[in-house]
Motif scaffolding. Structure first.
Motif, PDB file in Angstrom:
ATOM      1  N   VAL A 111      38.564  39.898  47.087  1.00 12.18           N
ATOM      2  CA  VAL A 111      39.998  39.947  47.351  1.00 12.18           C
ATOM      3  C   VAL A 111      40.661  40.804  46.290  1.00 12.18           C
ATOM      4  CG1 VAL A 111      42.111  38.577  47.538  1.00 12.18           C
ATOM      5  CG2 VAL A 111      39.967  37.686  48.445  1.00 12.18           C
ATOM      6  N   LEU A 112      41.504  41.744  46.725  1.00  8.91           N
ATOM      7  CA  LEU A 112      42.273  42.596  45.828  1.00  8.91           C
ATOM      8  C   LEU A 112      43.682  42.053  45.752  1.00  8.91           C
ATOM      9  CD1 LEU A 112      42.685  45.205  44.170  1.00  8.91           C
ATOM     10  CD2 LEU A 112      43.195  46.355  46.326  1.00  8.91           C
ATOM     11  N   LEU A 113      44.089  41.697  44.552  1.00  5.54           N
ATOM     12  CA  LEU A 113      45.458  41.259  44.295  1.00  5.54           C
ATOM     13  C   LEU A 113      46.143  42.464  43.660  1.00  5.54           C
ATOM     14  CD1 LEU A 113      44.026  38.079  42.755  1.00  5.54           C
ATOM     15  CD2 LEU A 113      45.484  38.007  44.760  1.00  5.54           C
ATOM     16  N   VAL A 142      40.825  52.300  46.729  1.00  2.98           N
ATOM     17  CA  VAL A 142      41.244  52.834  45.423  1.00  2.98           C
ATOM     18  C   VAL A 142      41.874  51.714  44.604  1.00  2.98           C
ATOM     19  CG1 VAL A 142      42.743  54.487  44.255  1.00  2.98           C
ATOM     20  CG2 VAL A 142      41.630  55.129  46.390  1.00  2.98           C
ATOM     21  N   LEU A 143      41.481  51.633  43.327  1.00  8.90           N
ATOM     22  CA  LEU A 143      42.061  50.666  42.392  1.00  8.90           C
ATOM     23  C   LEU A 143      43.172  51.322  41.588  1.00  8.90           C
ATOM     24  CD1 LEU A 143      38.885  48.962  40.917  1.00  8.90           C
ATOM     25  CD2 LEU A 143      40.702  47.832  42.203  1.00  8.90           C
ATOM     26  N   ALA A 144      44.182  50.556  41.272  1.00 10.39           N
ATOM     27  CA  ALA A 144      45.251  50.998  40.384  1.00 10.39           C
ATOM     28  C   ALA A 144      45.214  50.136  39.130  1.00 10.39           C
ATOM     29  CB  ALA A 144      46.603  50.863  41.072  1.00 10.39           C
ATOM     30  N   SER A 145      45.668  50.694  38.025  1.00  8.84           N
ATOM     31  CA  SER A 145      45.734  49.915  36.794  1.00  8.84           C
ATOM     32  C   SER A 145      46.655  48.716  37.008  1.00  8.84           C
ATOM     33  CB  SER A 145      46.257  50.779  35.648  1.00  8.84           C
ATOM     34  OG  SER A 145      46.171  50.079  34.435  1.00  8.84           O
ATOM     35  N   GLY A 146      46.198  47.556  36.628  1.00  5.89           N
ATOM     36  CA  GLY A 146      46.962  46.328  36.821  1.00  5.89           C
ATOM     37  C   GLY A 146      46.498  45.499  38.002  1.00  5.89           C
ATOM     38  N   ASP A 147      45.674  46.094  38.880  1.00  5.00           N
ATOM     39  CA  ASP A 147      45.125  45.336  40.006  1.00  5.00           C
ATOM     40  C   ASP A 147      44.209  44.230  39.499  1.00  5.00           C
ATOM     41  OD1 ASP A 147      46.391  46.986  41.818  1.00  5.00           O
ATOM     42  OD2 ASP A 147      44.563  48.032  42.454  1.00  5.00           O
ATOM     43  N   ARG A 148      44.092  43.185  40.289  1.00  2.82           N
ATOM     44  CA  ARG A 148      43.170  42.091  39.992  1.00  2.82           C
ATOM     45  C   ARG A 148      42.219  41.947  41.167  1.00  2.82           C
ATOM     46  NH1 ARG A 148      45.262  38.988  35.663  1.00  2.82           N
ATOM     47  NH2 ARG A 148      47.400  39.554  35.207  1.00  2.82           N
ATOM     48  N   LEU A 149      40.971  41.639  40.849  1.00  5.03           N
ATOM     49  CA  LEU A 149      39.950  41.413  41.863  1.00  5.03           C
ATOM     50  C   LEU A 149      39.490  39.974  41.765  1.00  5.03           C
ATOM     51  CD1 LEU A 149      37.809  44.613  41.329  1.00  5.03           C
ATOM     52  CD2 LEU A 149      39.258  44.114  43.294  1.00  5.03           C
ATOM     53  N   ARG A 150      39.433  39.283  42.898  1.00  2.00           N
ATOM     54  CA  ARG A 150      38.943  37.911  42.916  1.00  2.00           C
ATOM     55  C   ARG A 150      37.591  37.896  43.606  1.00  2.00           C
ATOM     56  NH1 ARG A 150      42.375  33.577  45.814  1.00  2.00           N
ATOM     57  NH2 ARG A 150      43.356  35.544  46.065  1.00  2.00           N
ATOM     58  N   LEU A 151      36.583  37.449  42.873  1.00  2.00           N
ATOM     59  CA  LEU A 151      35.223  37.295  43.380  1.00  2.00           C
ATOM     60  C   LEU A 151      34.874  35.826  43.194  1.00  2.00           C
ATOM     61  CD1 LEU A 151      35.494  40.219  41.895  1.00  2.00           C
ATOM     62  CD2 LEU A 151      33.095  40.347  42.385  1.00  2.00           C
ATOM     63  N   GLY A 152      34.781  35.084  44.275  1.00  2.00           N
ATOM     64  CA  GLY A 152      34.550  33.648  44.155  1.00  2.00           C
ATOM     65  C   GLY A 152      35.722  33.002  43.438  1.00  2.00           C
ATOM     66  N   ASP A 153      35.424  32.247  42.385  1.00  2.00           N
ATOM     67  CA  ASP A 153      36.469  31.594  41.585  1.00  2.00           C
ATOM     68  C   ASP A 153      36.842  32.417  40.358  1.00  2.00           C
ATOM     69  OD1 ASP A 153      36.530  29.383  43.300  1.00  2.00           O
ATOM     70  OD2 ASP A 153      34.898  28.399  42.233  1.00  2.00           O
TER      71      ASP A 153
END
Length: 67
Positions: free
Chosen positions: A30-32, A48-59
């Motif tokens: 999940v990309l936040l 594409v990722l931007a600076s400040g993005d968060r990635l959720r992998l599992g917990d």
């Protein structure tokens, strides 16, 4: 972390962009996004990722910062 597989997702640099791709994981990636809504990545479709993005992998949440 039992919800993250060994080959869950990959992050790489493509020229001046950083990319993320879910590798078909069971629990998904999940990309936040810093400037948008939450996006559940489709397997094998780079984003594409931007600076400040968060990635959720599992917990686990990873904060992506560059620059």
């Amino acid at each position: 972390q039992t919800k993250i597989s060994r080959r869950h997702a990959r992050i790489w640099r493509d020229g001046s962009d950083f990319m993320v791709e879910d590798l078909g994981s069971s629990n998904g990636t999940v990309l936040l996004a810093a400037a948008a809504d939450t996006i559940r990545l489709q397997p094998h479709q780079p984003h594409v990722l931007a600076s400040g993005d968060r990635l959720r992998l599992g917990d686990t949440t990873l904060h992506f910062v560059f620059g």
